[in-house]
Design a protein around this motif. Structure first.
Motif, short mmCIF file in Angstrom:
data_model
loop_
_atom_site.label_atom_id
_atom_site.label_comp_id
_atom_site.label_asym_id
_atom_site.label_seq_id
_atom_site.Cartn_x
_atom_site.Cartn_y
_atom_site.Cartn_z
N PRO A 160 14.90 18.72 32.52
CA PRO A 160 16.36 19.07 32.09
C PRO A 160 16.93 18.68 30.88
CG PRO A 160 16.24 17.72 33.73
CD PRO A 160 14.67 18.09 33.54
N ARG A 161 16.44 17.32 30.46
CA ARG A 161 16.92 16.78 29.14
C ARG A 161 15.75 16.47 28.24
NH1 ARG A 161 21.38 12.82 31.63
NH2 ARG A 161 22.90 14.41 32.31
N GLY A 162 14.68 17.28 28.25
CA GLY A 162 13.68 17.10 27.36
C GLY A 162 12.58 16.06 27.64
N SER A 198 21.19 3.50 32.56
CA SER A 198 20.19 4.37 32.06
C SER A 198 19.65 5.30 33.03
CB SER A 198 18.99 3.52 31.74
OG SER A 198 17.90 4.14 31.14
N ASN A 199 19.18 6.45 32.43
CA ASN A 199 18.51 7.45 33.44
C ASN A 199 17.19 7.82 32.72
OD1 ASN A 199 19.33 8.81 31.15
ND2 ASN A 199 20.52 10.14 32.18
N VAL A 200 16.57 6.64 32.25
CA VAL A 200 15.21 7.07 31.59
C VAL A 200 13.91 6.76 32.64
CG1 VAL A 200 13.44 5.96 29.87
CG2 VAL A 200 15.99 6.47 29.32
N THR A 201 13.12 7.64 32.60
CA THR A 201 11.95 7.61 33.46
C THR A 201 10.56 7.85 32.48
OG1 THR A 201 11.79 9.70 34.19
CG2 THR A 201 12.99 8.64 35.30
N GLN A 229 10.97 10.82 29.65
CA GLN A 229 12.02 11.63 30.04
C GLN A 229 13.28 11.16 30.65
OE1 GLN A 229 8.87 12.55 31.17
NE2 GLN A 229 9.27 11.01 32.56
N GLU A 230 14.42 11.81 30.89
CA GLU A 230 15.69 11.29 31.52
C GLU A 230 15.73 12.12 32.60
OE1 GLU A 230 18.98 10.23 28.58
OE2 GLU A 230 17.80 11.69 27.43
N THR A 231 16.45 11.81 33.75
CA THR A 231 16.90 12.44 34.55
C THR A 231 18.34 13.07 34.40
OG1 THR A 231 18.00 10.43 35.91
CG2 THR A 231 15.76 10.84 36.52
N ASP A 232 18.61 14.05 35.20
CA ASP A 232 20.04 14.63 34.86
C ASP A 232 20.96 14.25 35.94
OD1 ASP A 232 19.42 16.07 37.30
OD2 ASP A 232 19.02 17.95 36.26
N GLU A 233 22.21 14.79 36.12
CA GLU A 233 23.05 14.23 37.02
C GLU A 233 22.68 14.58 38.49
OE1 GLU A 233 23.48 18.27 35.76
OE2 GLU A 233 23.95 16.50 34.53
#
Length: 137
Positions: free
Chosen positions: A56-58, A35-38, A110-114
């Motif tokens: 970066p991902r909305g 997951s990359n959710v915050t 929101q999500e984190t990017d790479e």
């Protein structure tokens, strides 16, 4: 299953460099790979708002209390209410917060990017930008 109890959540003041007025942040969380959710619960006192920023991902905002305002760069100010769900598009400069006379609370997701980034903060929203408020019908 991992449960964070309300009594165990930390509440911090919204940093002055990213917020105008009094805002508090509770229950900040981030999930581990894959997951990359915050997210967090953010409460804005009347007149409080974020600085301009983008994700970066909305970002999804779920309004749990009160009335707020939001705007994209070069866009009109929109009013939103308890129970509304907002989508802030990826890489679009925007702000959000309470109205001048009512508090507002939302859950921000929101999500984190790479690179591990979930937000890019920018300059503060001026009083003139904020106080133009939503268009009257």
């Amino acid at each position: 299953m991992d449960i964070t109890r309300k009594a165990d959540m930390q509440t911090v003041e919204g940093p002055e460099e990213y917020f105008t007025g009094k805002a508090t942040i509770t229950g900040q969380f981030s999930r581990e790979d894959p997951s990359n959710v915050t997210g967090a619960i953010v409460h804005f006192e009347p007149g409080a708002r974020t600085a301009w920023h983008k994700h970066p991902r909305g970002q999804t905002l779920i309004v749990t209390e009160g009335v707020g305002w939001t705007a994209l760069e070069d866009g009109e100010v929109h009013e939103f209410y308890e129970g509304d769900i907002l989508w802030c598009p990826a890489d679009r400069k925007h702000w959000h917060g309470a109205t001048p006379h009512e508090a507002m609370t939302h859950i921000a997701i929101q999500e984190t990017d790479e690179t591990g980034t979930n937000v890019e903060w920018m300059e503060k929203v001026s009083d003139a930008e904020y106080l133009r408020g939503p268009k009257k019908d």
